[in-house]
Design an enzyme around this catalytic site. Structure first.
Site, PDB file in Angstrom:
ATOM      1  CD1 TRP A   1      -2.849  -1.588   0.885  1.00 29.67           C
ATOM      2  CD2 TRP A   1      -1.426  -2.544   2.004  1.00 29.67           C
ATOM      3  NE1 TRP A   1      -3.452  -2.636   0.954  1.00 29.67           N
ATOM      4  CE2 TRP A   1      -2.391  -3.449   1.618  1.00 29.67           C
ATOM      5  CE3 TRP A   1      -0.492  -2.802   2.589  1.00 29.67           C
ATOM      6  CZ2 TRP A   1      -2.635  -4.593   2.173  1.00 29.67           C
ATOM      7  CZ3 TRP A   1      -0.267  -4.055   3.169  1.00 29.67           C
ATOM      8  CH2 TRP A   1      -1.426  -5.087   2.962  1.00 29.67           C
ATOM      9  CG  ASP A   2       3.507   4.566  -1.311  1.00 28.26           C
ATOM     10  OD1 ASP A   2       4.801   4.311  -1.061  1.00 28.26           O
ATOM     11  OD2 ASP A   2       3.400   5.371  -1.751  1.00 28.26           O
ATOM     12  CG  MET A   3       0.454   2.050   4.181  1.00 27.61           C
ATOM     13  SD  MET A   3      -0.293   3.575   4.365  1.00 27.61           S
ATOM     14  CE  MET A   3      -1.809   3.356   3.665  1.00 27.61           C
TER      15      MET A   3
END
Length: 775
Positions: free
Chosen positions: A456-458
């Site tokens: 999630w590109d966290m």
């Protein structure tokens, strides 16, 4: 009556068709019912039947009850659901006959309107409380002089806390603008969309040092804001960069102990011959250089690298223009300058490495390199070797405990961010985490991961804040780090063990065939995670765009936080913008409390197969939009979850401020923050609670300062209660973290950079604004 009928037919038909479609998707039946009732009422009104007014009265009352059941007694939940229908009723007030039915309608309309208006004073999402103001830990000395600000977070501890106490809740009303400086560095026609001014100045001696979006280093007189000198690093435009920004520079104190005093330089500092430097300033650039400069004149430093410059693309496996650069200040500790970098998200499978490198501050010689793709080999790499491809990077700001000899790196993810099938076991271990490295060797001391197999590109976006925390087990060396997913982790910074408990929670499953999702994800007991989103939270200016948002919501895949990316399209909530971002939090080491700005925005992530030759339109234009992931089976589209009017599909508030007692882990107060003043055509300061980017600072005087929100204001908050005590109108967006210091007269100053944020749409500028108490 004719006007009501025509408008009712239009709205009724729209709601009937859209509501029927929503119901077929498993959504609320209200819109279909409302549409049918409106069509019947409009038909009766067209025939001038008194029953139309009775039916519309029942419709308004039923809609009011439904709205209360969905949103509670909350103005911003009730008004969009009822406002249009109350407005449609107005022509019926002027019916010349049917006095009884008209009186009933007017009575129902009036009661609903008055009850709604009364809800304006209700704040169901606010939490009232008071943080403890007594000093718990008086031993909080660091190496920074009391009146200075020597690093991005004031010191390497990253607390964003100042021991100054001249400005208090009692006198902050007397805080007035002292001076304004304009850098002259503005967004140009060849710049990328996310050209942003995110700098926090340093204060050393009686000089301020700050960088600009195009990597100029500016020295100012700390009393007057007068320019001392400017070094222009001559960064050229490059449309493949995802960001054009500079958050700050770093300072190496002099070996002699004599504080450098900047002088007024009549010619550009980049034209000066290099000099021998006792103290140094380190400037990272968006074309991947690290430049060492003399704080006195701005000349490059002899003996450091190649005439004061280090090329950060050296030994990179791939060197695409604009794919690698530094946006955050490097860390200076124990004779080393440690540099991370940004790697473009989702442009290519084969991108530069996320390697972390430490250079000798005197010579610029590479001392060690730690690459999460090859984490055990930290000796300097050979001249013909390359680092790991697309390995997790650290693009944010690092912290250090100089006494423990450890540095703390907030780690990002491997690109492609939404595709996990290319990652090695080592990359999986260190991605989306905080890693503690020994400053002398670069060897790993410990790692704490915040997402397993991040899809999630966290990225861990914020600088860890270090303080000694009183706990049930006694005084512990603590590290506090907020995350995009809403957790705030409190760890023992010596061992990495949690001080506030961490648990593993079940996570949704089911991915594309090539990938997998972790069955569980970590969760801190201290967190600002929103509850699982439902259709009742969909929002809009009218029931029509609210209906469209509900349809979009039902068409997306969503099973709660960590729903995997999909070809169908996945709702990512909290979104890629993060509950927290690079602005981080501020901690008070004496009172043992935290000031934070949590956000609440959803995003949409969609995987697009690359084998169907479809026209994707503009690609690789930034972090939002379509990115190609060249070399992979899928492109990815990322966007905020917005209505057709361009406003969030979810009900506000979207941004707040919060106070936490770190000794207990209790969220003591939380209030919505920011207004719509600068985000709409009409300059109305509606206090919806707006998102923002930037960070807060805390002072010993009991006042916190922060801009960040999408309106152009700097605010002063009462640290005890979170209430806004003072506001100052900024000439541009304040998407940067402020700082505070003492000038030569012993007066406390507060400085905010105001230059706006290219992708958020705030007012652009080139301002540095200073404030002090009016005598």
């Amino acid at each position: 009556m004719r006007f009501f009928s025509i408008l009712g037919w239009i709205v009724g038909l729209t709601l009937t068709l859209g509501g029927g479609y929503l119901l077929s998707l498993g959504g609320s039946a209200y819109y279909l019912i409302a549409g049918i009732v409106l069509l019947i009422t409009s038909g009766l009104a067209f025939k001038r039947q008194p029953s139309s007014l009775y039916l519309y009265s029942i419709f308004l009352l039923g809609t009011f009850i439904w709205a209360l059941s969905e949103s509670g007694y909350y103005w911003w939940g009730l008004a969009p659901r009822l406002g249009l229908f109350l407005a449609i009723a107005l022509p019926l007030f002027f019916t010349r006959s049917w006095s009884v039915s008209r009186k009933i309608l007017v009575a129902v309309w009036t009661i609903i309107t008055l009850v709604m208006l009364a809800s304006l004073i209700n704040a169901p999402f606010d939490k009232q409380g008071e943080l403890p103001m007594a000093s718990i830990n008086a031993n909080t000395e660091d190496s920074v002089p009391k009146g200075d600000w020597n690093a991005y977070g004031r010191s390497n501890l990253g607390q964003r806390y100042s021991p100054l106490e001249d400005i208090t809740p009692d006198n902050i009303a007397n805080l007035k603008q002292a001076w304004v400086y304009r850098t002259g560095d503005m967004k140009g026609p060849k710049d990328v969309g996310e050209t942003t001014y995110e700098a926090t100045p340093l204060k050393v001696g009686n000089s301020l040092y700050l960088c600009t979006p195009h990597n100029w280093l500016v020295a100012l007189d700390a009393d007057s804001g007068e320019k001392r000198w400017v070094y222009d690093s001559k960064v050229l435009p490059e449309m493949q960069r995802q960001h054009q920004t500079c958050r700050g520079v770093s300072y190496q104190p002099p070996a002699s102990g004599t504080i450098p005093m900047a002088i007024n330089q009549t010619q550009p500092s980049e034209n000066l011959a290099s000099v021998s430097c006792d103290a140094k300033l380190f400037l990272p650039t968006s074309d991947a250089r690290l430049i060492a400069l003399d704080p006195v004149t701005g000349a490059r430093c002899q003996g450091f690298g190649d005439d004061g410059v280090i090329d950060l693309t050296k030994n990179m496996p791939f060197k695409q223009a604009g794919y690698y650069y530094s946006t955050s200040p490097p860390l200076v500790s124990n004779g080393f300058v440690v540099v991370g970098g940004s790697v473009n998200d989702n442009y290519d499978v084969n991108e530069p490495s996320g390697v972390i490198r430490a250079y000798n501050t005197s010579t610029g010689e590479l001392a060690w390199n730690w690459d999460s793709g090859n984490p055990d080999e930290t000796a300097p790499i050979g001249p013909n070797e390359t680092y790991a491809v697309s390995s997790p990077n650290s693009w944010s700001i690092a912290s250090a405990d100089d006494k423990l000899g450890l540095i703390y790196l907030p780690m990002g993810n491997s690109t492609p961010d939404q595709l996990g099938m290319y990652r090695s076991p080592a990359e999986e271990k260190y991605a989306t985490s905080v890693v503690a490295l020994h400053i002398e060797t670069g060897k790993v001391a410990w790692v704490q991961q915040f997402i397993h197999h991040d899809l999630w590109d966290m990225d861990t976006p914020a600088q860890p804040s270090l303080l000694d925390l009183q706990t049930k087990s006694g005084l512990q060396p603590a590290l506090v780090v907020p995350t995009k997913q809403g957790d705030v982790y409190v760890l023992n910074r010596k061992t990495g063990e949690p001080i506030i408990p961490i648990t593993e929670q079940p996570a949704p499953q089911g991915t594309i065939p090539e990938d997998y999702a972790s069955p569980t994800q970590p969760s801190s007991a201290l967190n600002f995670k929103p509850e699982k989103m439902t259709g009742a939270q969909m929002w809009g200016a009218t029931p029509i765009d609210q209906l469209i948002c509900r349809i979009q919501f039902k068409k997306l895949r969503y099973e709660g936080q960590y729903t995997p990316p999909s070809i169908q399209g996945t709702l990512v909530y909290p979104g890629n913008f993060g509950v927290f971002n690079w602005g981080g939090v501020a901690v008070d080491p004496e009172r043992q409390v935290m000031f934070a700005m949590p956000l609440d925005l959803a995003f949409v992530s969609k995987l697009i197969p690359n084998d169907n030759q479809q026209d994707l339109g503009p690609v690789n234009t930034g972090e939002q939009g379509v990115s190609t992931n060249t070399g992979s089976p899928y492109s990815v589209s990322l966007s905020p979850f917005l209505s057709p009017l361009g406003i969030p599909c979810q009900q506000p508030p979207w941004g707040s401020v919060a106070g936490v007692n770190l000794r207990t882990g209790e969220k003591v107060w939380q209030h919505k923050n920011g207004t719509t003043r600068d985000m709409t055509a009409l300059p109305l300061p509606i206090p919806l609670g707006m998102p923002g980017i930037g960070g807060p600072i805390i002072t010993k005087g009991g006042v916190a300062f922060m801009a960040a929100s999408l309106d152009d204001y700097l605010r002063g908050y009462d640290l005890k209660t979170g209430q806004v005590l003072w506001t100052a109108r900024l000439p541009a967006g304040g998407q940067a973290t402020p700082m505070t210091y003492l000038n030569s007269k012993g007066e406390q100053m507060v400085v905010q950079v105001a230059g706006g944020h290219g992708s958020l749409g705030t007012t652009l500028g080139d301002y540095v604004v200073a404030y002090k108490l009016e005598k």
